[in-house]
Design a protein around this motif. Structure first.
Motif, short mmCIF file in Angstrom:
data_model
loop_
_atom_site.label_atom_id
_atom_site.label_comp_id
_atom_site.label_asym_id
_atom_site.label_seq_id
_atom_site.Cartn_x
_atom_site.Cartn_y
_atom_site.Cartn_z
N ARG A 1 -6.57 13.17 -0.30
CA ARG A 1 -7.21 13.76 0.90
C ARG A 1 -6.99 12.86 2.12
O ARG A 1 -6.73 13.36 3.23
N GLY A 2 -7.11 11.56 1.90
CA GLY A 2 -6.91 10.63 3.01
C GLY A 2 -5.51 10.71 3.57
O GLY A 2 -5.30 10.79 4.79
N LEU A 3 -4.51 10.70 2.69
CA LEU A 3 -3.12 10.75 3.14
C LEU A 3 -2.78 12.09 3.78
O LEU A 3 -2.06 12.15 4.77
N TYR A 4 -3.30 13.18 3.23
CA TYR A 4 -2.98 14.48 3.77
C TYR A 4 -3.75 14.79 5.05
O TYR A 4 -3.51 15.81 5.71
N SER A 5 -4.68 13.90 5.42
CA SER A 5 -5.35 14.06 6.71
C SER A 5 -4.56 13.42 7.84
O SER A 5 -4.86 13.61 9.02
N CYS A 6 -3.54 12.64 7.49
CA CYS A 6 -2.74 11.91 8.49
C CYS A 6 -1.78 12.86 9.21
O CYS A 6 -1.23 13.80 8.62
N PHE B 1 -7.23 -1.45 0.53
CA PHE B 1 -7.77 -0.48 1.49
C PHE B 1 -8.18 -1.12 2.81
O PHE B 1 -8.70 -0.44 3.69
N GLY B 2 -7.98 -2.40 2.96
CA GLY B 2 -8.31 -3.04 4.23
C GLY B 2 -9.78 -2.97 4.57
O GLY B 2 -10.15 -3.00 5.75
N GLY B 3 -10.64 -2.87 3.56
CA GLY B 3 -12.08 -2.83 3.79
C GLY B 3 -12.62 -1.48 4.22
O GLY B 3 -13.81 -1.37 4.52
N ASP B 4 -11.76 -0.44 4.27
CA ASP B 4 -12.23 0.88 4.72
C ASP B 4 -11.47 1.96 3.95
O ASP B 4 -10.40 2.40 4.37
N GLU B 5 -12.01 2.39 2.83
CA GLU B 5 -11.35 3.41 2.01
C GLU B 5 -11.31 4.77 2.69
O GLU B 5 -10.55 5.65 2.30
N GLY B 6 -12.13 4.95 3.72
CA GLY B 6 -12.17 6.24 4.40
C GLY B 6 -11.18 6.38 5.53
O GLY B 6 -11.05 7.47 6.09
N ASP B 7 -10.48 5.31 5.89
CA ASP B 7 -9.54 5.37 7.02
C ASP B 7 -8.15 4.97 6.54
O ASP B 7 -7.83 3.79 6.45
N PRO B 8 -7.29 5.96 6.25
CA PRO B 8 -5.95 5.65 5.74
C PRO B 8 -5.07 4.89 6.73
O PRO B 8 -4.05 4.33 6.33
N MET B 9 -5.47 4.86 8.01
CA MET B 9 -4.69 4.07 8.97
C MET B 9 -4.88 2.57 8.73
O MET B 9 -4.05 1.76 9.12
N LYS B 10 -5.99 2.20 8.06
CA LYS B 10 -6.26 0.79 7.79
C LYS B 10 -5.81 0.34 6.40
O LYS B 10 -5.91 -0.84 6.07
N TRP B 11 -5.33 1.27 5.61
CA TRP B 11 -4.91 0.92 4.26
C TRP B 11 -3.69 0.00 4.30
O TRP B 11 -2.89 0.03 5.26
N GLN B 12 -3.55 -0.79 3.27
CA GLN B 12 -2.43 -1.73 3.17
C GLN B 12 -1.33 -1.11 2.31
O GLN B 12 -1.48 -0.95 1.10
N TYR B 13 -0.24 -0.76 2.97
CA TYR B 13 0.86 -0.08 2.31
C TYR B 13 1.94 -1.07 1.89
O TYR B 13 2.37 -1.93 2.68
N GLY B 14 2.39 -0.94 0.68
CA GLY B 14 3.41 -1.83 0.15
C GLY B 14 3.27 -1.90 -1.36
O GLY B 14 2.33 -1.34 -1.94
N ILE B 15 4.20 -2.58 -2.01
CA ILE B 15 4.20 -2.69 -3.47
C ILE B 15 3.98 -4.15 -3.83
O ILE B 15 4.79 -5.01 -3.48
N SER B 16 2.88 -4.44 -4.49
CA SER B 16 2.62 -5.82 -4.89
C SER B 16 3.25 -6.07 -6.26
O SER B 16 3.06 -5.29 -7.20
N LEU B 17 4.00 -7.15 -6.33
CA LEU B 17 4.71 -7.51 -7.55
C LEU B 17 4.25 -8.88 -8.04
O LEU B 17 4.11 -9.82 -7.25
N GLN B 18 4.02 -8.98 -9.32
CA GLN B 18 3.75 -10.28 -9.94
C GLN B 18 5.09 -10.91 -10.29
O GLN B 18 5.98 -10.23 -10.80
N PHE B 19 5.25 -12.21 -9.98
CA PHE B 19 6.49 -12.86 -10.38
C PHE B 19 6.19 -14.06 -11.28
O PHE B 19 5.13 -14.68 -11.19
N ASN B 20 7.13 -14.32 -12.15
CA ASN B 20 6.98 -15.43 -13.10
C ASN B 20 7.06 -16.74 -12.35
O ASN B 20 8.09 -17.08 -11.78
N ASN B 21 5.97 -17.47 -12.35
CA ASN B 21 5.90 -18.71 -11.56
C ASN B 21 5.82 -19.94 -12.46
O ASN B 21 5.21 -20.94 -12.09
N SER B 22 6.44 -19.84 -13.66
CA SER B 22 6.33 -20.93 -14.64
C SER B 22 7.63 -21.68 -14.84
O SER B 22 7.82 -22.32 -15.87
N TYR B 23 8.53 -21.59 -13.85
CA TYR B 23 9.85 -22.21 -14.02
C TYR B 23 9.90 -23.67 -13.58
O TYR B 23 10.91 -24.34 -13.76
N SER B 24 8.84 -24.17 -12.98
CA SER B 24 8.86 -25.53 -12.47
C SER B 24 9.01 -26.54 -13.60
O SER B 24 8.60 -26.28 -14.74
#
Length: 295
Positions: free
Chosen positions: A149-154, A202-225
């Motif tokens: 609903r939030g996205l389709y209101s944009c 959601f940038g602290g506001d689930e009701g406002d899709p303009m404030k949502w944080q868009y992107g893909i968060s990826l976990q990376f293997n950080n044990s190579y040191s």
């Protein structure tokens, strides 16, 4: 006389080639790419960082990029302490701008995985799409409906041929039975959807899709040191690799590669001195050959 000249020419060839092979390779690594800090296991270019990351991460024109089989994506942030980075698909839809998207897939065996906190919203899907199969239960019918609903209101939905605040029957917050991970992802043509949007916060506001944080968060293997890498970094160097076997190398700030660290190597071979020495070797070799022919 010919035999004598022949042996001198062989010796000259050896003298010309051997010093050049002994000169350390020059690799340029950087601790920043644009606004982002570049730390191990990441690297700013080939030969920098860990070899497992080299084919996926590079700095191009001041932009740190992530590559997979489905495209090249901008890295917007990296948290080295938690081993999480966020990538932006230039064709991914957001509230302000929606367009037909491609697919997103992680290469199998890569040191990355899609974090379960990501919310994948499929937009403009065909009513015959497999995601709407009642026997599969692939769409989140709880909180996912609020995301749709939030996205389709944009106003941006006009970019995929929809009207703002229209029916959300073509939207699906994707909830596959097996979490998206290495070796799989979104295949939009197969799912019969025109676009997708990914929200990692959601940038602290689930009701406002303009404030949502868009992107893909990826976990990376950080044990190579390793101790070798720590020793290299403590000396001011960059952890990297070299050779066909991709063996560990410590790249100093003057460009020289070592197998240990950069302590005491402040006046090691630099690119400038390498060029001067090569030039002198070539000139010296030419003069030597000229003298031999006229003796």
């Amino acid at each position: 006389m010919l035999s004598f000249m022949y042996y001198w020419q062989i010796l000259l060839l050896f003298l010309l080639i051997h010093p050049l092979e002994a000169v350390p390779s020059i690799i340029s690594c950087s601790e920043r790419c644009g606004a982002l800090s570049v730390k191990f296991p990441f690297g700013s270019g080939y030969g920098c960082g860990h070899p497992a990351f080299a084919r996926y991460i590079k700095c191009s024109g001041g932009v740190l990029q992530f590559s997979s089989g489905t495209g090249v994506y901008t890295i917007s942030s990296i948290d080295y302490s938690s081993g999480v980075m966020v990538v932006i698909d230039p064709f991914m839809s957001t509230c302000s701008s929606m367009q037909n998207s491609g697919s997103f897939t992680l290469d199998r065996g890569s040191p990355f995985s899609i974090m379960p906190e990501n919310i994948f919203a499929l937009l403009g899907c065909s009513t015959t799409s497999a995601v709407f199969d009642p026997n599969q239960d692939l769409c989140d019918s709880g909180s996912g409906l609020n995301v749709c609903r939030g996205l389709y209101s944009c106003k941006g939905v006009t970019g995929i041929g929809l009207e703002p605040n229209g029916p959300i029957s073509t939207c699906c917050v994707y909830n596959p039975p097996v979490p998206l991970g290495s070796g799989n992802g979104l295949d939009l043509p197969k799912l019969q959807c025109s676009s997708y949007s990914t929200i990692y916060g959601f940038g602290g506001d689930e009701g406002d899709p303009m404030k949502w944080q868009y992107g893909i968060s990826l976990q990376f293997n950080n044990s190579y040191s390793s101790d070798a890498c720590k020793n290299c970094e403590d000396s001011g160097g960059f952890c990297g690799f070299s050779g066909s076997d991709e063996a560990f190398a410590c790249t100093c700030r003057n460009g020289v590669n070592t197998t240990v660290n950069c302590f005491g190597r402040g006046y090691a071979w630099s690119g400038t001195w390498r060029h001067k020495i090569q030039t002198k070797v070539y000139i010296g070799g030419f003069l030597f050959l000229w003298m031999m022919f006229f003796i």
